[in-house]
Design a protein around this motif. Structure first.
Motif, mmCIF file in Angstrom:
data_model
loop_
_atom_site.group_PDB
_atom_site.id
_atom_site.type_symbol
_atom_site.label_atom_id
_atom_site.label_comp_id
_atom_site.label_asym_id
_atom_site.label_seq_id
_atom_site.Cartn_x
_atom_site.Cartn_y
_atom_site.Cartn_z
ATOM 1 N N GLY A 80 -6.678 73.696 50.000
ATOM 2 C CA GLY A 80 -6.414 73.441 51.390
ATOM 3 C C GLY A 80 -7.592 72.949 52.101
ATOM 4 N N ILE A 81 -8.727 73.562 52.001
ATOM 5 C CA ILE A 81 -9.978 73.266 52.681
ATOM 6 C C ILE A 81 -10.448 72.001 52.226
ATOM 7 C CG2 ILE A 81 -12.312 74.132 53.283
ATOM 8 C CD1 ILE A 81 -11.357 77.035 52.686
ATOM 9 N N ALA A 82 -10.531 71.764 51.014
ATOM 10 C CA ALA A 82 -10.927 70.541 50.251
ATOM 11 C C ALA A 82 -10.302 69.232 50.856
ATOM 12 C CB ALA A 82 -11.102 70.648 48.869
ATOM 13 N N ALA A 83 -8.923 69.412 51.028
ATOM 14 C CA ALA A 83 -7.883 68.303 51.402
ATOM 15 C C ALA A 83 -8.352 68.407 52.857
ATOM 16 C CB ALA A 83 -6.496 68.950 51.174
ATOM 17 N N ALA A 84 -8.413 69.261 53.664
ATOM 18 C CA ALA A 84 -8.888 69.059 54.997
ATOM 19 C C ALA A 84 -10.280 68.159 55.313
ATOM 20 C CB ALA A 84 -9.090 70.315 55.864
ATOM 21 N N TYR A 85 -11.186 68.403 54.147
ATOM 22 C CA TYR A 85 -12.497 67.811 54.441
ATOM 23 C C TYR A 85 -12.167 66.354 53.616
ATOM 24 C CZ TYR A 85 -15.174 72.010 55.368
ATOM 25 O OH TYR A 85 -15.741 73.065 55.920
ATOM 26 N N GLY A 86 -11.143 66.305 53.054
ATOM 27 C CA GLY A 86 -10.807 64.916 52.595
ATOM 28 C C GLY A 86 -10.349 64.250 53.671
ATOM 29 N N LYS A 106 -2.084 58.734 57.333
ATOM 30 C CA LYS A 106 -0.960 58.920 56.855
ATOM 31 C C LYS A 106 -1.185 58.822 55.398
ATOM 32 C CE LYS A 106 3.723 57.263 57.136
ATOM 33 N NZ LYS A 106 4.555 56.251 57.714
ATOM 34 N N ILE A 107 -1.695 57.780 54.787
ATOM 35 C CA ILE A 107 -1.741 57.421 53.407
ATOM 36 C C ILE A 107 -2.830 58.673 52.800
ATOM 37 C CG2 ILE A 107 -2.882 55.677 51.742
ATOM 38 C CD1 ILE A 107 -2.037 53.759 53.785
ATOM 39 N N ALA A 108 -3.754 58.878 53.483
ATOM 40 C CA ALA A 108 -4.660 60.013 52.931
ATOM 41 C C ALA A 108 -3.947 61.272 52.811
ATOM 42 C CB ALA A 108 -5.860 60.335 54.090
ATOM 43 N N ASP A 109 -3.076 61.677 53.753
ATOM 44 C CA ASP A 109 -2.343 62.855 53.683
ATOM 45 C C ASP A 109 -1.309 62.653 52.638
ATOM 46 O OD1 ASP A 109 0.234 64.422 54.363
ATOM 47 O OD2 ASP A 109 -0.517 64.795 56.132
ATOM 48 N N ALA A 110 -0.865 61.646 52.329
ATOM 49 C CA ALA A 110 0.206 61.788 51.196
ATOM 50 C C ALA A 110 -0.650 61.753 49.741
ATOM 51 C CB ALA A 110 0.954 60.417 51.276
ATOM 52 N N TRP A 124 -0.192 73.263 54.099
ATOM 53 C CA TRP A 124 -0.508 73.692 55.623
ATOM 54 C C TRP A 124 -1.753 72.916 56.151
ATOM 55 C CZ3 TRP A 124 -5.048 76.494 56.458
ATOM 56 C CH2 TRP A 124 -5.103 77.093 57.507
ATOM 57 N N ALA A 125 -2.898 73.018 55.429
ATOM 58 C CA ALA A 125 -4.011 72.261 55.909
ATOM 59 C C ALA A 125 -3.770 70.861 56.195
ATOM 60 C CB ALA A 125 -5.190 72.515 54.647
ATOM 61 N N LEU A 126 -3.075 70.090 55.435
ATOM 62 C CA LEU A 126 -2.613 68.692 55.724
ATOM 63 C C LEU A 126 -1.846 68.604 57.044
ATOM 64 C CD1 LEU A 126 -2.461 67.563 52.215
ATOM 65 C CD2 LEU A 126 -4.049 66.815 53.870
ATOM 66 N N ASP A 127 -0.875 69.494 57.177
ATOM 67 C CA ASP A 127 -0.152 69.488 58.502
ATOM 68 C C ASP A 127 -1.034 69.434 59.703
ATOM 69 O OD1 ASP A 127 2.392 69.199 57.064
ATOM 70 O OD2 ASP A 127 2.729 71.314 57.232
ATOM 71 N N ARG A 128 -1.952 70.453 59.437
ATOM 72 C CA ARG A 128 -2.852 70.883 60.577
ATOM 73 C C ARG A 128 -3.821 69.623 60.837
ATOM 74 N NH1 ARG A 128 -6.102 76.574 60.993
ATOM 75 N NH2 ARG A 128 -7.993 75.645 62.080
ATOM 76 N N MET A 129 -4.505 69.027 59.605
ATOM 77 C CA MET A 129 -5.271 68.088 59.983
ATOM 78 C C MET A 129 -4.606 66.807 60.631
ATOM 79 S SD MET A 129 -8.301 69.017 59.514
ATOM 80 C CE MET A 129 -9.173 67.379 59.560
ATOM 81 N N SER A 130 -3.313 66.592 59.987
ATOM 82 C CA SER A 130 -2.632 65.175 60.537
ATOM 83 C C SER A 130 -2.401 65.583 62.080
ATOM 84 C CB SER A 130 -1.198 65.208 59.803
ATOM 85 O OG SER A 130 -1.665 64.590 58.495
ATOM 86 N N ALA A 151 -12.411 69.554 63.321
ATOM 87 C CA ALA A 151 -11.217 70.327 62.907
ATOM 88 C C ALA A 151 -11.020 70.840 61.532
ATOM 89 C CB ALA A 151 -10.048 69.342 63.078
ATOM 90 N N ALA A 152 -11.653 70.128 60.486
ATOM 91 C CA ALA A 152 -11.541 70.517 59.234
ATOM 92 C C ALA A 152 -12.647 71.763 58.922
ATOM 93 C CB ALA A 152 -12.213 69.536 58.087
#
Ligand code: MRU
Length: 377
Positions: A80-86, A106-110, A124-130, A151-152
């Motif tokens: 999740g943390i890595a995805a937030a940093y992504g 949106k594309i990054a999230d998907a 969970w992390a991507l919802d928060r970052m989006s 935020a990340a």
């Protein structure tokens, strides 16, 4: 970089690369994942541990997603943390106006969401970052990118704080002098710092308790043998590695007092998805009247998922099982050519086999819809 010999006398290359981040959130001498100034994502390559300590850098969302898929970083909270940093890296690459920034996010999230299916921490992390992207979209490029990076890093800080809190709560459940059996790696490497199951063990140790750990090797990817043993031995916590098939023997010999594992997703009714083999350990623990504690931050609890049946189980490649990977990139064949292999990466332990779920909000005991609903508030 120095050459040394492994315990089998085979020359191995050891790179004890210094921690690359000036202000790591991980809190250890190493970090699974951090965001460098300028929004480069840095990961300790867990595929190479325990032989080589090497950090890899990523700037593109696609590469972060691939690193998650390839297990450069693994463990539910760390993913999740890595995805937030992504997402923060993606924001840095999105120079356009608010609408094009939101489209890029949106594309990054998907892309990141599709990388691994079982750990709910990713979604969970991507919802928060989006949500952060939506809140900051109208800012200029520089303050917008900084806001996404902030935020990340805040999400990372929250996850480590959750581990410390649940670690302290869980430590109270561990008797002084206990031998604790754990499975897979639910430590600093899996969480971005401190750990969940290993967080409880670290907190018990910090509270002055004498604890010893038995780490199941965790076939086929060997997270227990390679990663848990690496982390605990670095912290000078007594750890012994056993083959997964030895757990029953040691439980029958009364050589295990408590079992503590992490989780990738906990359903509303308390069913727990975790590394393949956890369910077998839960059955064994119940048969030997040994308490089984599941340690998980609230980001792992999926109240939208009614029972374990709704949890998607990742099937990983046949090669993980049929080949033994060598640190130099080579492999040894373990299964005859043409013989099919099954490789589900997780299993589901029914709530009735879980003594308690330890979260930063409190201890859900026994694991059930009612005890979790109370913590949900
Ligand atoms: O396939 P992995 O290594 O990502 O699986 C990890 C686990 O199953 C961990 O036990 C779980 O993610 C909890 S980590 C705190």
């Amino acid at each position: 970089m120095t050459d040394s010999k492994s315990r089998f006398g085979v020359p191995t290359l050891r790179t004890g690369q210094a921690h690359p981040h000036p202000d790591p959130i991980g809190g250890q001498a190493y970090s699974a994942v951090e965001l460098m100034p300028g929004s480069r994502v840095v990961m300790l390559d867990q595929r190479k541990l325990p032989v080589v300590e090497r950090y890899e850098y990523y700037t593109r969302v696609d590469d972060v997603a691939q690193a998650i898929r390839d297990m450069v970083v693994r463990g539910a909270p760390a993913i999740g943390i890595a995805a937030a940093y992504g997402m923060a890296a993606g924001a840095m690459a999105a120079r356009g106006d608010a609408a094009s920034f939101l489209e890029a996010m949106k594309i990054a999230d998907a892309t990141l969401r599709a990388s691994r299916p079982t750990a709910v921490n990713l979604a969970w992390a991507l919802d928060r970052m989006s949500a952060a992207a939506a809140a900051h979209a109208s800012l200029d490029f520089a303050p917008r990118s900084e806001a996404m990076a902030r935020a990340a890093r805040e999400l990372h800080r929250d996850e480590v704080a959750a581990c410390r809190k649940l670690g302290a709560l869980g430590a109270a459940l561990v008797p002084d002098g206990a031998t604790i059996l754990t499975h897979c790696n639910a430590g600093a490497l899996a969480t971005g710092g401190y750990g969940t199951a290993l967080g409880i063990i670290r907190a018990a140790k910090e509270a002055g308790k004498d604890v010893r750990v038995i780490a199941c090797e965790t076939r086929p990817y060997l997270q227990g043998a390679r990663l848990t043993a690496w982390e605990l031995s670095k912290d000078r916590i007594h750890v012994e590695v056993i083959a997964d098939s030895m757990a029953a023997h040691f439980m029958a010999k009364r050589a295990v007092n408590v079992a503590i594992v992490g989780a990738d997703r906990v359903a509303r009714n308390g069913d727990v998805a975790n590394k393949i083999g956890t369910y077998a350990l839960a059955c064994l623990a119940a048969a030997h009247e040994i308490p089984l504690y599941v340690a998980a931050p609230w980001s792992t609890i999926d109240l939208a998922c009614a029972t374990g049946e709704g949890i998607p189980i990742e099937e990983r490649s046949e090669e993980e099982l049929s080949r033994f990977r060598l640190p130099d990139g080579g492999a040894v064949q373990l299964v005859p050519d043409g013989v099919p292999v099954r490789n589900p990466s997780f299993d589901v332990t029914p709530a009735n086999l879980v003594t308690a779920i330890v979260t930063e909000r409190g201890v859900a005991s026994p694991a059930s819809a009612e005890s979790l609903a109370k913590l949900a508030g």
